[in-house]
Design a protein around this motif. Structure first.
Motif, PDB file in Angstrom:
ATOM      1  N   GLY A  48      31.571  25.954  53.496  1.00  9.55           N
ATOM      2  CA  GLY A  48      32.896  26.417  53.094  1.00  9.55           C
ATOM      3  C   GLY A  48      33.000  26.554  51.589  1.00  9.55           C
ATOM      4  N   LYS A  49      32.391  25.614  50.875  1.00  9.18           N
ATOM      5  CA  LYS A  49      32.415  25.676  49.414  1.00  9.18           C
ATOM      6  C   LYS A  49      31.655  26.906  48.915  1.00  9.18           C
ATOM      7  N   GLN A  50      30.527  27.206  49.537  1.00  9.52           N
ATOM      8  CA  GLN A  50      29.760  28.399  49.148  1.00  9.52           C
ATOM      9  C   GLN A  50      30.563  29.671  49.395  1.00  9.52           C
ATOM     10  N   VAL A  51      31.232  29.740  50.544  1.00  5.74           N
ATOM     11  CA  VAL A  51      32.038  30.922  50.864  1.00  5.74           C
ATOM     12  C   VAL A  51      33.170  31.077  49.858  1.00  5.74           C
ATOM     13  N   ALA A  52      33.864  29.979  49.554  1.00  6.75           N
ATOM     14  CA  ALA A  52      34.977  30.023  48.601  1.00  6.75           C
ATOM     15  C   ALA A  52      34.501  30.462  47.219  1.00  6.75           C
ATOM     16  N   GLU A  53      33.381  29.902  46.764  1.00  2.00           N
ATOM     17  CA  GLU A  53      32.858  30.261  45.448  1.00  2.00           C
ATOM     18  C   GLU A  53      32.431  31.722  45.401  1.00  2.00           C
ATOM     19  N   SER A  54      31.834  32.204  46.477  1.00  2.00           N
ATOM     20  CA  SER A  54      31.417  33.604  46.539  1.00  2.00           C
ATOM     21  C   SER A  54      32.633  34.527  46.527  1.00  2.00           C
ATOM     22  N   LEU A  55      33.652  34.175  47.296  1.00  2.00           N
ATOM     23  CA  LEU A  55      34.874  34.980  47.330  1.00  2.00           C
ATOM     24  C   LEU A  55      35.547  34.986  45.967  1.00  2.00           C
ATOM     25  N   TYR A  56      35.640  33.823  45.334  1.00  2.00           N
ATOM     26  CA  TYR A  56      36.252  33.729  44.009  1.00  2.00           C
ATOM     27  C   TYR A  56      35.496  34.592  43.002  1.00  2.00           C
ATOM     28  N   ALA A  57      34.157  34.545  43.054  1.00  7.14           N
ATOM     29  CA  ALA A  57      33.345  35.352  42.130  1.00  7.14           C
ATOM     30  C   ALA A  57      33.559  36.838  42.380  1.00  7.14           C
ATOM     31  N   ASP A  58      33.623  37.227  43.657  1.00 10.16           N
ATOM     32  CA  ASP A  58      33.822  38.632  43.994  1.00 10.16           C
ATOM     33  C   ASP A  58      35.185  39.121  43.521  1.00 10.16           C
ATOM     34  N   VAL A  59      36.225  38.341  43.772  1.00  9.24           N
ATOM     35  CA  VAL A  59      37.572  38.714  43.329  1.00  9.24           C
ATOM     36  C   VAL A  59      37.619  38.780  41.806  1.00  9.24           C
ATOM     37  N   SER A  60      36.985  37.840  41.142  1.00  5.84           N
ATOM     38  CA  SER A  60      36.971  37.826  39.671  1.00  5.84           C
ATOM     39  C   SER A  60      36.310  39.078  39.108  1.00  5.84           C
ATOM     40  N   ARG A  61      35.249  39.549  39.771  1.00  3.49           N
ATOM     41  CA  ARG A  61      34.563  40.770  39.315  1.00  3.49           C
ATOM     42  C   ARG A  61      35.423  42.003  39.546  1.00  3.49           C
ATOM     43  N   ARG A  62      36.145  42.042  40.663  1.00  4.82           N
ATOM     44  CA  ARG A  62      36.902  43.243  41.036  1.00  4.82           C
ATOM     45  C   ARG A  62      38.301  43.295  40.441  1.00  4.82           C
ATOM     46  N   LEU A  63      38.841  42.162  40.032  1.00  2.00           N
ATOM     47  CA  LEU A  63      40.210  42.122  39.541  1.00  2.00           C
ATOM     48  C   LEU A  63      40.450  43.065  38.365  1.00  2.00           C
ATOM     49  N   PRO A  64      39.544  43.147  37.384  1.00  6.66           N
ATOM     50  CA  PRO A  64      39.795  44.092  36.279  1.00  6.66           C
ATOM     51  C   PRO A  64      39.941  45.537  36.749  1.00  6.66           C
ATOM     52  N   ASP A  65      39.144  45.955  37.763  1.00  7.13           N
ATOM     53  CA  ASP A  65      39.256  47.324  38.274  1.00  7.13           C
ATOM     54  C   ASP A  65      40.619  47.554  38.918  1.00  7.13           C
ATOM     55  N   VAL A  66      41.083  46.578  39.672  1.00  6.01           N
ATOM     56  CA  VAL A  66      42.397  46.680  40.319  1.00  6.01           C
ATOM     57  C   VAL A  66      43.485  46.692  39.255  1.00  6.01           C
ATOM     58  N   ALA A  67      43.367  45.803  38.282  1.00  6.02           N
ATOM     59  CA  ALA A  67      44.391  45.673  37.246  1.00  6.02           C
ATOM     60  C   ALA A  67      44.488  46.922  36.374  1.00  6.02           C
ATOM     61  N   ASP A  68      43.378  47.624  36.160  1.00  2.98           N
ATOM     62  CA  ASP A  68      43.398  48.831  35.319  1.00  2.98           C
ATOM     63  C   ASP A  68      44.343  49.906  35.852  1.00  2.98           C
ATOM     64  N   ALA A  69      44.566  49.922  37.153  1.00  6.22           N
ATOM     65  CA  ALA A  69      45.422  50.938  37.758  1.00  6.22           C
ATOM     66  C   ALA A  69      46.910  50.582  37.646  1.00  6.22           C
ATOM     67  N   LEU A  70      47.213  49.397  37.141  1.00  6.12           N
ATOM     68  CA  LEU A  70      48.602  48.935  37.054  1.00  6.12           C
ATOM     69  C   LEU A  70      49.189  49.187  35.672  1.00  6.12           C
ATOM     70  N   ARG A  71      50.528  49.219  35.624  1.00 12.68           N
ATOM     71  CA  ARG A  71      51.216  49.303  34.335  1.00 12.68           C
ATOM     72  C   ARG A  71      50.986  47.997  33.571  1.00 12.68           C
ATOM     73  N   PRO A  72      51.059  48.008  32.242  1.00 15.81           N
ATOM     74  CA  PRO A  72      50.794  46.803  31.455  1.00 15.81           C
ATOM     75  C   PRO A  72      51.615  45.581  31.890  1.00 15.81           C
ATOM     76  N   GLN A  73      52.914  45.766  32.167  1.00 17.96           N
ATOM     77  CA  GLN A  73      53.722  44.604  32.575  1.00 17.96           C
ATOM     78  C   GLN A  73      53.279  44.086  33.949  1.00 17.96           C
ATOM     79  N   ASP A  74      52.804  44.977  34.826  1.00 17.52           N
ATOM     80  CA  ASP A  74      52.306  44.549  36.129  1.00 17.52           C
ATOM     81  C   ASP A  74      50.953  43.835  35.987  1.00 17.52           C
ATOM     82  N   GLN A  75      50.152  44.269  35.023  1.00 18.66           N
ATOM     83  CA  GLN A  75      48.894  43.576  34.751  1.00 18.66           C
ATOM     84  C   GLN A  75      49.164  42.140  34.310  1.00 18.66           C
ATOM     85  N   GLN A  76      50.144  41.971  33.437  1.00 23.20           N
ATOM     86  CA  GLN A  76      50.505  40.619  32.984  1.00 23.20           C
ATOM     87  C   GLN A  76      51.001  39.768  34.150  1.00 23.20           C
TER      88      GLN A  76
END
Length: 95
Positions: free
Chosen positions: A39-67
């Protein structure tokens, strides 16, 4: 989240070997969930994946929504993703 929904979720992740369920002798109403090594491995892998993808998702948002997204992500991770050495990997739920 309704109790039945919570129980179904815990049942599923327990069947997958991601947590172990138990109760302390002192209060059987408490359900203690302990994250397994898998479970710890799955959680860490998911967290790493979300951390890598979050900037791409955030780039499509308005600045106040990014904050707002960053603030929410910090709140979620601070509450639900303890850092190394910050606990025993358990979560208690009183039913």
């Amino acid at each position: 989240m309704p109790r039945s929904t919570t129980n179904q979720l815990v049942d599923r992740i327990e069947r997958r070997g991601l947590v172990r369920r138990g109760s302390p002798e002192t209060d059987r109403r408490v359900i203690l969930l302990r994250v397994t090594p898998q479970g710890k491995q799955v959680a860490e892998s998911l967290y790493a994946d979300v951390s890598r993808r979050l900037p791409d998702v955030a780039d499509a948002l308005r600045p106040q929504d990014q904050q707002a997204l960053r603030a929410l992500a910090v709140q979620i991770t601070d509450r639900h993703m303890p850092g190394p050495g910050s606990g025993d990997g358990s979560l208690s739920v009183v039913c």
